[in-house]
Design a protein around this motif. Structure first.
Motif, PDB file in Angstrom:
ATOM      1  N   ALA A 208      39.702 -22.998  43.122  1.00 20.14           N
ATOM      2  CA  ALA A 208      39.191 -23.465  41.834  1.00 20.14           C
ATOM      3  C   ALA A 208      40.261 -23.529  40.756  1.00 20.14           C
ATOM      4  CB  ALA A 208      38.036 -22.567  41.381  1.00 20.14           C
ATOM      5  N   ARG A 209      41.164 -22.559  40.720  1.00 20.03           N
ATOM      6  CA  ARG A 209      42.146 -22.508  39.640  1.00 20.03           C
ATOM      7  C   ARG A 209      43.101 -23.697  39.639  1.00 20.03           C
ATOM      8  NH1 ARG A 209      46.446 -17.730  41.377  1.00 20.03           N
ATOM      9  NH2 ARG A 209      47.101 -18.639  43.376  1.00 20.03           N
TER      10      ARG A 209
ATOM     11  N   CYS B 262      38.716 -33.394  38.741  1.00 23.68           N
ATOM     12  CA  CYS B 262      39.075 -31.981  38.590  1.00 23.68           C
ATOM     13  C   CYS B 262      38.006 -31.222  37.802  1.00 23.68           C
ATOM     14  CB  CYS B 262      40.428 -31.845  37.895  1.00 23.68           C
ATOM     15  SG  CYS B 262      41.840 -32.389  38.891  1.00 23.68           S
TER      16      CYS B 262
ATOM     17  N   HIS C 141      35.521 -29.738  39.986  1.00 20.44           N
ATOM     18  CA  HIS C 141      36.028 -28.846  41.032  1.00 20.44           C
ATOM     19  C   HIS C 141      35.770 -29.423  42.428  1.00 20.44           C
ATOM     20  CE1 HIS C 141      36.332 -24.884  38.493  1.00 20.44           C
ATOM     21  NE2 HIS C 141      36.924 -25.929  37.909  1.00 20.44           N
ATOM     22  N   SER C 142      36.000 -30.725  42.548  1.00 18.26           N
ATOM     23  CA  SER C 142      35.786 -31.373  43.847  1.00 18.26           C
ATOM     24  C   SER C 142      37.080 -31.966  44.400  1.00 18.26           C
ATOM     25  CB  SER C 142      34.726 -32.477  43.723  1.00 18.26           C
ATOM     26  OG  SER C 142      35.163 -33.506  42.850  1.00 18.26           O
TER      27      SER C 142
ATOM     28  N   HIS D 279      42.297 -26.737  39.828  1.00 21.79           N
ATOM     29  CA  HIS D 279      41.727 -27.878  39.107  1.00 21.79           C
ATOM     30  C   HIS D 279      42.237 -27.932  37.669  1.00 21.79           C
ATOM     31  CE1 HIS D 279      38.789 -27.543  42.464  1.00 21.79           C
ATOM     32  NE2 HIS D 279      38.890 -28.865  42.400  1.00 21.79           N
ATOM     33  N   ARG D 280      42.277 -26.792  37.008  1.00 27.27           N
ATOM     34  CA  ARG D 280      42.790 -26.790  35.633  1.00 27.27           C
ATOM     35  C   ARG D 280      44.295 -27.024  35.630  1.00 27.27           C
ATOM     36  NH1 ARG D 280      43.485 -22.104  31.307  1.00 27.27           N
ATOM     37  NH2 ARG D 280      43.524 -23.386  29.417  1.00 27.27           N
TER      38      ARG D 280
ATOM     39  N   ARG E  57      35.565 -30.764  30.078  1.00 29.68           N
ATOM     40  CA  ARG E  57      34.725 -30.225  31.151  1.00 29.68           C
ATOM     41  C   ARG E  57      33.406 -29.683  30.616  1.00 29.68           C
ATOM     42  NH1 ARG E  57      34.092 -25.432  34.749  1.00 29.68           N
ATOM     43  NH2 ARG E  57      33.541 -26.347  36.764  1.00 29.68           N
TER      44      ARG E  57
END
Length: 315
Positions: free
Chosen positions: A84-85, A75, A78-79, A87-88, A106
């Protein structure tokens, strides 16, 4: 499509690859599977009377806490998700049992990728792969429970408003993210304290504290092969990083951390696709191992040789 190793070049390791819907589904399945195994472990630890079965539950829980950090690692890059959001959103809970802030990890980890092979390199978990391999160092790092105390200190500093990033400069947005996550960690800690006061300390013991005795050393063993006994004086990923071919089990459990050269060469490529590049790594990289047992035997030999020669980190 990845070129055949016989016609490929090292540059093929660095090719980008777009995250697809199939990659996202694979990661979601990994998440569901990891949480499912954790649930089985909790069931065995809490609801089965036989001690051997309860201990098996503790091992499963602890193993998943370690595995969750490897999923969190994906995460960070970002893969895992196309948005994207997410991942968090997925990454924060994965770090809660071991008090690993997603945003703090990160920032530090991306700096590790940027500065690998230089004096500025510093990983989040603090193990210096450039140090001499000795038995005392290995044991000390495997039992580094002090990191949890450090996280608790960060929680206190965030609530006091005195936390600051100590490895360079980061944006105010990232600072706010880190502070929010450490503040959030106060909730499970307070919840654990309340359970103890209410007479349910066994729940805290079996689902969190005892599994940490498994998770912390396991995580060290997963992270150890990445750069140790490699050429840490160069920024060339083919020389400063190690990949382990491994089995399907070790690749799943480490979430592809065994394919570490491939990951450093192309850190945003979905981890489930790194295996396709492994033959290129084997053809061009300086440090590879066929399996984890092979690697750990090499580490044990190095530590034993250093002990026999009387070498110490001060030399």
């Amino acid at each position: 499509m990845t070129p055949d190793a016989s016609t490929a070049s090292p540059e093929d390791l660095f090719r980008r690859a777009k995250l697809t819907a199939a990659d996202e589904r694979i990661f979601i399945v990994k998440l569901v599977f990891a949480y499912g195994i954790w649930a089985i472990g909790v069931t065995l630890a809490l609801f089965v009377g036989a001690w051997p079965i309860r201990l098996l539950g503790v091992v499963l829980i602890g193993a998943m806490y370690c595995h969750w950090l490897e999923l969190q690692h994906q995460c960070l890059h970002h893969s895992a998700f196309r948005r994207a959001r997410l991942h968090r959103l997925a990454g924060v809970p994965l770090g809660v049992p071991m008090l690993v802030s997603y945003s703090h990890y990160r920032v530090r980890h991306l700096q590790h990728h940027r500065y690998l092979g230089t004096d500025q390199d510093s990983e989040f978990f603090g193990f210096d792969s450039r140090q001499l391999v000795t038995w005392p160092a290995l044991i000390r790092e495997a039992l580094a429970f002090g990191r949890l105390i450090g996280s608790m200190a960060d929680i206190v500093r965030c609530w006091r408003g005195t936390w600051s990033y100590d490895m360079g400069q980061i944006s105010k947005d990232r600072e706010r993210d880190v502070e929010a996550e450490y503040k959030l960690f106060a909730l499970p800690l307070l919840g654990a304290a309340v359970l103890v006061v209410l007479g349910h300390g066994d729940l805290v013991l079996w689902v969190w504290l005892l599994p940490l005795l498994i998770a912390v050393p396991l995580h060290f063993l997963v992270e150890l092969p990445e750069h140790i006994m490699c050429d840490n004086s160069t920024t060339n990923v083919l020389s400063n990083t190690r990949s382990i071919t491994g089995s399907w089990f070790s690749t799943w459990y480490t979430n592809g951390n065994n394919l570490h050269i491939e990951h450093h060469a192309a850190m945003v490529v979905p981890i489930n696709r790194l295996r396709d590049r492994h033959d290129i790594t084997l053809a061009f990289a300086a440090h590879t191992s066929p399996s984890y047992p092979t690697f750990f035997r090499a580490i044990a030999r190095e530590a034993s040789d250093n002990a026999r020669a009387g070498r110490s980190p001060k030399q």
